[in-house]
Design a protein around this motif. Sequence first.
Motif, short mmCIF file in Angstrom:
data_model
loop_
_atom_site.label_atom_id
_atom_site.label_comp_id
_atom_site.label_asym_id
_atom_site.label_seq_id
_atom_site.Cartn_x
_atom_site.Cartn_y
_atom_site.Cartn_z
N ARG A 118 -4.81 9.93 2.87
CA ARG A 118 -5.72 10.93 2.29
C ARG A 118 -6.98 11.11 3.11
N GLU B 266 0.93 7.58 0.82
CA GLU B 266 0.15 8.76 0.42
C GLU B 266 -1.33 8.42 0.31
N ASP B 267 -1.61 7.26 -0.29
CA ASP B 267 -3.02 6.84 -0.43
C ASP B 267 -3.65 6.62 0.94
N LEU C 48 -8.24 8.60 -7.43
CA LEU C 48 -7.23 8.28 -6.42
C LEU C 48 -7.49 6.89 -5.84
N VAL C 49 -6.42 6.26 -5.41
CA VAL C 49 -6.55 4.92 -4.83
C VAL C 49 -7.05 5.03 -3.39
N ARG C 50 -8.08 4.28 -3.08
CA ARG C 50 -8.57 4.20 -1.70
C ARG C 50 -8.00 2.96 -1.03
N VAL C 51 -7.55 3.09 0.19
CA VAL C 51 -7.05 1.90 0.91
C VAL C 51 -8.11 1.52 1.95
N ARG D 250 -5.60 -1.89 5.06
CA ARG D 250 -4.75 -1.17 6.00
C ARG D 250 -4.23 -2.11 7.09
N PHE E 257 -10.35 13.11 -1.66
CA PHE E 257 -11.00 12.24 -2.64
C PHE E 257 -12.07 13.02 -3.41
N THR F 294 1.13 6.54 8.78
CA THR F 294 0.40 7.75 8.37
C THR F 294 0.39 8.73 9.54
N ILE G 210 0.86 -1.19 0.00
CA ILE G 210 0.00 0.00 0.00
C ILE G 210 0.89 1.23 0.00
N ASN G 211 0.34 2.28 -0.57
CA ASN G 211 1.08 3.52 -0.72
C ASN G 211 0.73 4.42 0.46
#
Lengths: 533, 533
Positions: free
Chosen positions: A198, A194-195, A213-216, A221, A203, A231, A191-192
Amino acid sequence: MSSEAPPASSAEELAADLSAAAISKKQLKKDARKAEKAEKAAQRQQQQPQGNVEEDPHAANYGDVPVEEIQSKAISGRTWTDVGDLGEASAGRRVLVRGAAQAIRPVSKKMAFVVLRQSMSTVQCVLVASADAGVSMQMVRFATSLSKESIVDVEGVVSLPKEPLKATTQQVEIQARKLYCINRAIPTLPINLEDAARSEAEFERAEQAGEKLVRVGQDTRLNFRAIDLRTPSNQAIFRIQCQVENKFREFLLSKKFVGIHSPKLISGSSEGGAAVFKLQYNGQPACLAQSPQLYKQMAICGGFERVFEVGPVFRAENSNTHRHLCEFVGLDAEMEIREHYFEVCDIIDGLFVAIFKHLNENCKKELETINRQYPFEPLKYLKKTLKLTYEEGIQMLKEAGTEIEPMGDLNTEAEKKLGRLVKDKPLPGSSPLNFAGLALHSPAFLQCHLGPAGEEIISGAQRIHTPELLTKRATECGIDASTIASYIESFSYGAPPHGGFGVGLERVVMLFCALNNIRKGSLFPRDPQRLVP
Amino acid sequence: MSSEAPPASSAEELAADLSAAAISKKQLKKDARKAEKAEKAAQRQQQQPQGNVEEDPHAANYGDVPVEEIQSKAISGRTWTDVGDLGEASAGRRVLVRGAAQAIRPVSKKMAFVVLRQSMSTVQCVLVASADAGVSMQMVRFATSLSKESIVDVEGVVSLPKEPLKATTQQVEIQARKLYCINRAIPTLPINLEDAARSEAEFERAEQAGEKLVRVGQDTRLNFRAIDLRTPSNQAIFRIQCQVENKFREFLLSKKFVGIHSPKLISGSSEGGAAVFKLQYNGQPACLAQSPQLYKQMAICGGFERVFEVGPVFRAENSNTHRHLCEFVGLDAEMEIREHYFEVCDIIDGLFVAIFKHLNENCKKELETINRQYPFEPLKYLKKTLKLTYEEGIQMLKEAGTEIEPMGDLNTEAEKKLGRLVKDKPLPGSSPLNFAGLALHSPAFLQCHLGPAGEEIISGAQRIHTPELLTKRATECGIDASTIASYIESFSYGAPPHGGFGVGLERVVMLFCALNNIRKGSLFPRDPQRLVP
């Protein structure tokens, strides 16, 4: 207690062996040779595509540090600076920092940016090829070749940027002179960061701009919690959690409570019920404590007038909701009562006001950080528990259309409704409460402190302190009194009247920060589906 | 989290029901009537043997208080005084205290003494029949009829005794005016508090005088822990324990550590080995964490630079020794290392010196109290971890007659011997150490801080922080790397070098107070034989 237990095959020793960097000298040498080779190969590979085979006179200023170099080999005596401590006052100073390479931005062959993160702080490091500074183009290339989240040491000079920086938490930059990679992250993280960091607003803005945008998701998570925890909001949430516990302890210690630890492994049928984890204890049936209730009361019988405990609580409930966990941290207290449960209410009032005040005053940075990703309104709460007599409670319910049989017990539904009625009472000149203490008194004792949806957060009561009444009550509850004999007997040796309360640490954090899921307040949450990581 | 979970049959609700004094009004009235009858009967019985049937004009000044009277019925507004707060300055004041009737001494029909105990303090209450004072002979008789350890409220006037008092911790007496029994203890307690509180010296003196005193064995104590915990030394031991934890937390918080809570329920085969408690978790094999090792390291991978945890640790070892428990409280810390494990040693040094100093300075009363029953010498410790190179260690062993193959690994026996050698090193101008830090460095990393018998108290190390080396090490240790995949993977997302240590809270208390059995440092100890109470 440590790893010195005799059996060589004990799991404890295995775990210690596994985790300790205790490597034989031979192995060290072998590893070193291997690492050296690997590094040289990696360097060759890096240099080949660009066709740069020429010797770099500044090669000593960058590179991958072999693992054994940082395995307690030597102490350089260098001074390390925390990223969070960098400020305008640091300008012009030469500093050495370690952090994760959160972002790497190549600008040209001669220039690149590396944003280093250390817990909740980030700083931008600038690399500009310059013979005077000892920074070569190869060094810039090395920096841009790093995988995100790799651990990096940067030595450089602190400078004030011409324009204010957006992407970092520090208002200064570091003009890098040396850059070493301590440990590389894999090139593609699951997982990124930054994503994962957010906010909902981001979003929405992206969607309006036609960006995707990618949602995690929450589950993803948790699957990769070691990344997710990095984060800013997670860094803040668990610092808040730590402070809730600290203030809980500090306040109760100031009120002459003694911190105790009660056993989590208890006799098989102690509490009964389906929601209990069962196991074998040296051939005896045992279970995991669903609360420290029985033991904190026994501590009161044992002469400790006031006790508290912070410890895990286990519930084998198959509740897949946003607010249930199978393991959580209980904040529990129990105290002698001279005359009335309101003595406990006074402690609860003082305690929660102290905790909320402490968070608002001392955790501003953390609260702002959480707010950026998960916006929330500051908690509105009553400073004193609202104490209703039974008749007042009945009246409030009646006015809201719920009739209760006179002198009848309130059922759970009526209790909850009353909770919501209290919660919806606006504060003088203000909006409705998020949190209110409620002690409904006589004939049944009820206390619930409420969260945003009128949910119960705290439960407390005066306890039964005579063995006769306890035995009677156990029988009424369908518990075989003989299975909790040692608990009941404790009350026959002279037991003072007492009461207490319990609350989940994760729930307090969830309430205060208005998190939408209890899992966000647990470092490695346990629910019916999740046991890993 | 509280009792509001939906299933009505949940053990949590049962426990809450069981413990809460939530009684329906009808039941209350019924109970009240019953209690009234019972009390009257008791009073009649009391009075009959003496043939005192005459009315007592001061009958309101004493008696048994019915249980429902102290069930949050009313708040009298009276001021309560703590026994520990009574002093010469209180002389002449009228006070109200609650405590356990530790000793009851009839002197004559007109006079009696009742020693009241409140946690670590005792005070003597004097009853002298006097119409002016409102104290009748019946009241004196009522007082002497109380069973020991009953909970009693005494109202009276503080006075200075003519001779200094031996049997109480206060230098004042209370001239009782009112005396109510709140809850009676059974007439014959399974163990006698006086017996449980005796020192070895008392037994010796008695033996020399030809007296035979009752000894209460360790197991009997634990069987009736609710009484045993009332001894002054136990009251002191658990206050010391609480302070060790407080200082542990306070020191580490001041060094930027974050307090965390890691799960105790972990995936079935996470650590392997025989010493693990196994259970079923919603159909999956699970076990209880034998240490927070893996999770505190994952927290470091998660960006928390420094973490600590205080929580239960479970070991299913069948070790029936004076220093092993199946459940104990782990004090664990983990931190990023810049260059060398000595950074961890510095934290350990500072931490333990701070804890020991805090106890010596702030727990004088508790230490003196423990000393009276279990005499011990103040702990002698090195302020800095003794750091030996491998060669120095080898040399020390050689001088003591143990030859180690050059560059060979030290075996456990040699490690222990080295520990004893360090321990036996006298402090400059002083006696041998009770406690010394020892970091033996290269090729294998060893750290042990030693207790009185050269036993290891703390274990710590730098950890492996690369997934490759971890996988290799797991395989070498016979652990299937796939079973700890999420742990190992955490190190592939960019993991900093780190190290840490762990120590048992009970062991620190045992070490500092030189207790002869770890069970004395655990509130409700768990060993292979004991799961109750």
